[in-house]
Design a protein around this motif. Structure first.
Motif, PDB file in Angstrom:
ATOM      1  N   SER A  11       0.842  -1.194   0.000  1.00 11.37           N
ATOM      2  CA  SER A  11       0.000   0.000   0.000  1.00 11.37           C
ATOM      3  C   SER A  11       0.877   1.243   0.000  1.00 11.37           C
ATOM      4  O   SER A  11       1.958   1.249   0.565  1.00 11.37           O
ATOM      5  N   VAL A  12       0.413   2.288  -0.629  1.00 11.94           N
ATOM      6  CA  VAL A  12       1.181   3.524  -0.761  1.00 11.94           C
ATOM      7  C   VAL A  12       0.959   4.396   0.481  1.00 11.94           C
ATOM      8  O   VAL A  12      -0.131   4.472   1.010  1.00 11.94           O
ATOM      9  N   SER A  13       2.015   5.037   0.965  1.00 13.65           N
ATOM     10  CA  SER A  13       1.908   5.970   2.075  1.00 13.65           C
ATOM     11  C   SER A  13       2.629   7.259   1.705  1.00 13.65           C
ATOM     12  O   SER A  13       3.280   7.338   0.671  1.00 13.65           O
ATOM     13  N   CYS A  14       2.579   8.248   2.573  1.00 13.97           N
ATOM     14  CA  CYS A  14       3.206   9.545   2.300  1.00 13.97           C
ATOM     15  C   CYS A  14       4.730   9.454   2.232  1.00 13.97           C
ATOM     16  O   CYS A  14       5.364  10.205   1.514  1.00 13.97           O
ATOM     17  N   LEU A  15       5.333   8.575   3.006  1.00 13.32           N
ATOM     18  CA  LEU A  15       6.790   8.506   3.085  1.00 13.32           C
ATOM     19  C   LEU A  15       7.404   7.495   2.118  1.00 13.32           C
ATOM     20  O   LEU A  15       8.598   7.302   2.110  1.00 13.32           O
ATOM     21  N   GLY A  16       6.627   6.838   1.339  1.00 11.19           N
ATOM     22  CA  GLY A  16       7.125   5.817   0.431  1.00 11.19           C
ATOM     23  C   GLY A  16       6.039   4.795   0.203  1.00 11.19           C
ATOM     24  O   GLY A  16       4.934   5.150  -0.181  1.00 11.19           O
ATOM     25  N   ILE A  17       6.360   3.556   0.509  1.00 10.64           N
ATOM     26  CA  ILE A  17       5.402   2.477   0.306  1.00 10.64           C
ATOM     27  C   ILE A  17       5.539   1.492   1.466  1.00 10.64           C
ATOM     28  O   ILE A  17       6.625   1.330   2.018  1.00 10.64           O
ATOM     29  N   SER A  18       4.454   0.866   1.824  1.00 14.24           N
ATOM     30  CA  SER A  18       4.477  -0.138   2.895  1.00 14.24           C
ATOM     31  C   SER A  18       4.503  -1.523   2.270  1.00 14.24           C
ATOM     32  O   SER A  18       3.688  -1.828   1.401  1.00 14.24           O
ATOM     33  N   TYR A  19       5.448  -2.333   2.710  1.00 14.80           N
ATOM     34  CA  TYR A  19       5.574  -3.706   2.248  1.00 14.80           C
ATOM     35  C   TYR A  19       5.234  -4.638   3.404  1.00 14.80           C
ATOM     36  O   TYR A  19       5.686  -4.415   4.528  1.00 14.80           O
ATOM     37  N   THR A  20       4.463  -5.672   3.140  1.00 16.67           N
ATOM     38  CA  THR A  20       4.246  -6.733   4.117  1.00 16.67           C
ATOM     39  C   THR A  20       5.049  -7.929   3.626  1.00 16.67           C
ATOM     40  O   THR A  20       4.842  -8.402   2.503  1.00 16.67           O
ATOM     41  N   VAL A  21       5.994  -8.370   4.447  1.00 13.29           N
ATOM     42  CA  VAL A  21       6.918  -9.425   4.064  1.00 13.29           C
ATOM     43  C   VAL A  21       6.782 -10.599   5.021  1.00 13.29           C
ATOM     44  O   VAL A  21       6.753 -10.409   6.234  1.00 13.29           O
ATOM     45  N   MET A  49      16.130   0.210  -5.616  1.00 12.11           N
ATOM     46  CA  MET A  49      16.178  -0.706  -4.481  1.00 12.11           C
ATOM     47  C   MET A  49      15.971   0.069  -3.192  1.00 12.11           C
ATOM     48  O   MET A  49      16.168   1.277  -3.146  1.00 12.11           O
ATOM     49  N   THR A  50      15.583  -0.658  -2.150  1.00 17.30           N
ATOM     50  CA  THR A  50      15.285  -0.013  -0.876  1.00 17.30           C
ATOM     51  C   THR A  50      16.514   0.228  -0.025  1.00 17.30           C
ATOM     52  O   THR A  50      16.502   1.071   0.850  1.00 17.30           O
ATOM     53  N   GLY A  51      17.574  -0.523  -0.241  1.00 20.13           N
ATOM     54  CA  GLY A  51      18.697  -0.518   0.687  1.00 20.13           C
ATOM     55  C   GLY A  51      18.370  -1.476   1.824  1.00 20.13           C
ATOM     56  O   GLY A  51      17.310  -2.098   1.843  1.00 20.13           O
ATOM     57  N   PHE A  72       6.460  -9.145   8.716  1.00 18.81           N
ATOM     58  CA  PHE A  72       6.973  -7.805   8.996  1.00 18.81           C
ATOM     59  C   PHE A  72       6.261  -6.790   8.118  1.00 18.81           C
ATOM     60  O   PHE A  72       5.969  -7.060   6.956  1.00 18.81           O
ATOM     61  N   SER A  73       6.009  -5.628   8.673  1.00 19.17           N
ATOM     62  CA  SER A  73       5.519  -4.490   7.903  1.00 19.17           C
ATOM     63  C   SER A  73       6.655  -3.485   7.836  1.00 19.17           C
ATOM     64  O   SER A  73       7.159  -3.047   8.869  1.00 19.17           O
ATOM     65  N   LEU A  74       7.065  -3.157   6.629  1.00 22.37           N
ATOM     66  CA  LEU A  74       8.207  -2.269   6.422  1.00 22.37           C
ATOM     67  C   LEU A  74       7.798  -1.106   5.534  1.00 22.37           C
ATOM     68  O   LEU A  74       7.053  -1.288   4.570  1.00 22.37           O
ATOM     69  N   GLU A  75       8.292   0.070   5.839  1.00 22.40           N
ATOM     70  CA  GLU A  75       8.055   1.233   4.992  1.00 22.40           C
ATOM     71  C   GLU A  75       9.376   1.608   4.347  1.00 22.40           C
ATOM     72  O   GLU A  75      10.396   1.742   5.025  1.00 22.40           O
ATOM     73  N   ALA A  76       9.353   1.757   3.029  1.00 22.51           N
ATOM     74  CA  ALA A  76      10.592   2.031   2.305  1.00 22.51           C
ATOM     75  C   ALA A  76      10.258   2.703   0.977  1.00 22.51           C
ATOM     76  O   ALA A  76       9.091   2.927   0.652  1.00 22.51           O
TER      77      ALA A  76
END
Length: 87
Positions: A11-21, A49-51, A72-76
């Motif tokens: 899902s898209v957020s203001c700071l980038g994108i949220s990934y569920t891994v 790439m996210t780094g 995990f929920s990650l924002e990148a």
């Protein structure tokens, strides 16, 4: 060790994108780890790439036990279509 990464919820957020891994460790005796684990999500043509994204296991004594599945929920950064994940 074999890892399977699922990025089926994005899902898209203001700071980038949220990934569920979801990270699954092998079920052999020596397939877990207590070490710090990170991943790098790579997009189209390896140009985006996210780094390193560190996977924190808050509140758990043992990290990545053999045969476990952790979510995990990650924002990148938005890398576009995910092509590869380095663990």
């Amino acid at each position: 060790m074999l890892y399977r990464i699922q990025t089926d919820q994005i899902s898209v957020s203001c700071l980038g994108i949220s990934y569920t891994v979801k990270l699954r460790t092998g079920d052999g005796e020596d397939n877990g780890t207590e070490s710090h684990v990170w991943l790098n999500i790579i997009g189209q043509k390896k140009k985006k790439m996210t780094g390193k994204l560190y996977l924190d296991m808050i509140g758990k004594k043992t990290k990545f036990e053999p045969g476990s599945v952790e979510t995990f929920s990650l924002e990148a950064a938005d890398v576009g279509e995910v092509k590869q994940v380095e663990v």
